[in-house]
Write an enzyme that holds these catalytic residues in place. Structure first.
Site, PDB file in Angstrom:
ATOM      1  N   ASP A  27       0.993  -1.141  -0.019  1.00  0.00           N
ATOM      2  CA  ASP A  27      -0.071  -0.094  -0.149  1.00  0.00           C
ATOM      3  C   ASP A  27       0.886   1.115  -0.145  1.00  0.00           C
ATOM      4  O   ASP A  27       0.512   2.552  -0.463  1.00  0.00           O
ATOM      5  CB  ASP A  27      -0.935   0.014   1.227  1.00  0.00           C
ATOM      6  CG  ASP A  27      -2.240  -0.351   0.925  1.00  0.00           C
ATOM      7  OD1 ASP A  27      -2.424  -1.134   0.094  1.00  0.00           O
ATOM      8  OD2 ASP A  27      -3.215   0.209   1.665  1.00  0.00           O
TER       9      ASP A  27
ATOM     10  N   GLY B 236     -13.697   5.387   1.609  1.00  0.00           N
ATOM     11  CA  GLY B 236     -14.668   4.301   2.142  1.00  0.00           C
ATOM     12  C   GLY B 236     -14.524   4.213   3.599  1.00  0.00           C
ATOM     13  O   GLY B 236     -14.353   5.138   4.232  1.00  0.00           O
TER      14      GLY B 236
ATOM     15  N   ASP C 207     -21.446   3.153   8.848  1.00  0.00           N
ATOM     16  CA  ASP C 207     -21.866   2.991   7.503  1.00  0.00           C
ATOM     17  C   ASP C 207     -22.656   4.148   7.167  1.00  0.00           C
ATOM     18  O   ASP C 207     -23.816   4.503   7.704  1.00  0.00           O
ATOM     19  CB  ASP C 207     -22.840   1.555   7.348  1.00  0.00           C
ATOM     20  CG  ASP C 207     -23.331   1.273   6.261  1.00  0.00           C
ATOM     21  OD1 ASP C 207     -24.126   2.109   5.435  1.00  0.00           O
ATOM     22  OD2 ASP C 207     -22.849   0.323   5.648  1.00  0.00           O
TER      23      ASP C 207
ATOM     24  N   GLY D  62     -17.023   7.451  -2.022  1.00  0.00           N
ATOM     25  CA  GLY D  62     -16.747   8.200  -3.177  1.00  0.00           C
ATOM     26  C   GLY D  62     -17.426   7.843  -4.558  1.00  0.00           C
ATOM     27  O   GLY D  62     -17.757   8.484  -5.129  1.00  0.00           O
TER      28      GLY D  62
END
Length: 385
Positions: free
Chosen positions: A132, A194, A266, A316
């Site tokens: 990453d 996210g 969420d 997004g």
């Protein structure tokens, strides 16, 4: 038969997998094994999780011995200062990855565990680690350096590493392709939103800023992570609340962000709570948007001239309200959102700015698994079917 790559993302209590045909750019199968090691779970460890993943693939009619499997690609969150390219895994590399666990105690240990299990169960194919942090390895020193004692920073390898690099690189390349312009001729801002969220500024294909730092805790407000925080909060809690380092770290990573502010991480459920008039949920959303706009404005200044802003990842790509609120009132900075395009359905990369917007605004679905699979082929010398 086309070459395939099995991409594995091992978390502390989950294992995501996807079988990818990197040349064709398609997924053959995907799944997730969750609740690994939990008391009530039938999946005791990562070895059992991988066996279950193989069973799920078999139920989809896929035999890993006959599907053209050439490599297993492993997402590894932290590559430290040493690993900044996709790397063929062997015992020596794995040993070095274990040494990096101090830099990423929440992320690297489960990845290494997944690597060990996968190498044992799939011993006849190459295993490749994709990091990453790799995309941000060459951040300009002014962006990568923390203003702390230089001797301490050098001794303990403290710098801004950046994360979600595979996604930021993939999205920037897809945005350039969508616009029909060369990557090295564009200045871009990528917003990966996210449960984990990060932003990057990319000048002519090279990253010059990113929101995450030594760990994935810095930067934007996230689902359960605080993002930017005055370091004094940590020592204050240690002195006055008698919280230990592990307790504070756990709180900042797992009980902060949207969950800490509103009790809900969420965004789809958060909107339902906001509609009931819940003020904590409304404040959480406003804090999220405020931090996002602050980074967007900063990156517009860092780049000087910006050609495109891209939204990606779960929020997004799918939350039109977040995109609207993040860009509201920025016409003076060259961003003009087309509300109909923003609200409209779409698949693949699409433009949501007006035709006369000086800065193009795009929604670009990320595909980290495909990017990892293609990295694996490059490591193997561009092997093709």
């Amino acid at each position: 038969m086309s070459s395939t790559v099995l991409v594995i993302n091992s978390g502390s209590s989950s294992l995501k997998f996807q079988l990818v045909e990197p040349v064709a750019g398609m997924s053959r199968a995907a799944g997730i094994v969750e609740r690994i090691g939990e008391r009530s779970s039938p999946v005791a460890d990562h070895a059992q999780a991988l066996h279950r993943a193989f069973k799920m693939l078999a139920e989809d009619g896929i035999d890993l011995q006959t599907c053209g499997l050439v490599a297993v690609g492993h997402r590894v969150v932290h590559g430290g200062t040493e690993f900044h390219q996709p790397t063929l895994l062997d015992d020596t590399v794995i040993g070095k990855l274990e040494e990096l666990s101090a830099l990423a105690p929440l992320h690297n240990p489960p990845a290494v565990l997944g690597i060990k299990v996968a190498r044992r169960l799939l011993a006849n194919v190459a295993h490749v680690a994709v990091f990453d942090t790799a995309f941000f390895h060459d951040l300009p020193p002014a962006a990568a350096t923390y203003a702390i004692d230089r001797d301490v920073a050098d001794r303990w390898h403290i710098r801004r590493y950046g994360f979600h690099g595979t996604s930021h690189q993939y999205v920037s390349e897809r945005a350039a392709a969508f616009l029909g312009r060369p990557l090295d001729g564009l200045n871009q801002i990528v917003l990966h939103l996210g449960n984990g969220a990060s932003a990057s500024a990319i000048a002519r294909g090279r990253p010059v800023e990113t929101s995450m730092g030594l760990t994935p805790l810095e930067g934007l407000v996230m689902g359960t992570r605080s993002g930017d925080l005055d370091p004094g909060v940590i020592s204050y809690l240690w002195r006055t609340a008698r919280m230990g380092v592990e307790d504070i770290e756990s709180m900042l990573n797992h009980r902060s962000g949207m969950l800490g502010l509103a009790g809900e991480r969420d965004f789809r459920r958060l909107r339902l709570v906001i509609e009931t008039g819940d003020r904590s949920a409304q404040l959480a959303y406003e804090v999220f948007i405020h931090r996002l706009r602050k980074y967007l404005g900063a990156y517009l200044a860092v780049l000087g001239h910006t050609d495109v802003v891209s939204f990606t990842a779960g929020i997004g790509e799918n939350d039109a309200a977040v995109r609207r609120d993040a860009l509201a009132g920025l016409q003076g900075l060259g961003i003009a959102l087309d509300q109909d395009r923003n609200l409209g359905p779409g698949h693949g990369a699409r433009r949501i700015s007006s035709d006369d917007s000086p800065i193009a605004v795009l929604v670009v679905p990320t595909n980290e698994e495909l990017a990892i699979a293609r990295d694996c082929l490059r490591v193997l010398g561009g092997r093709r079917a």
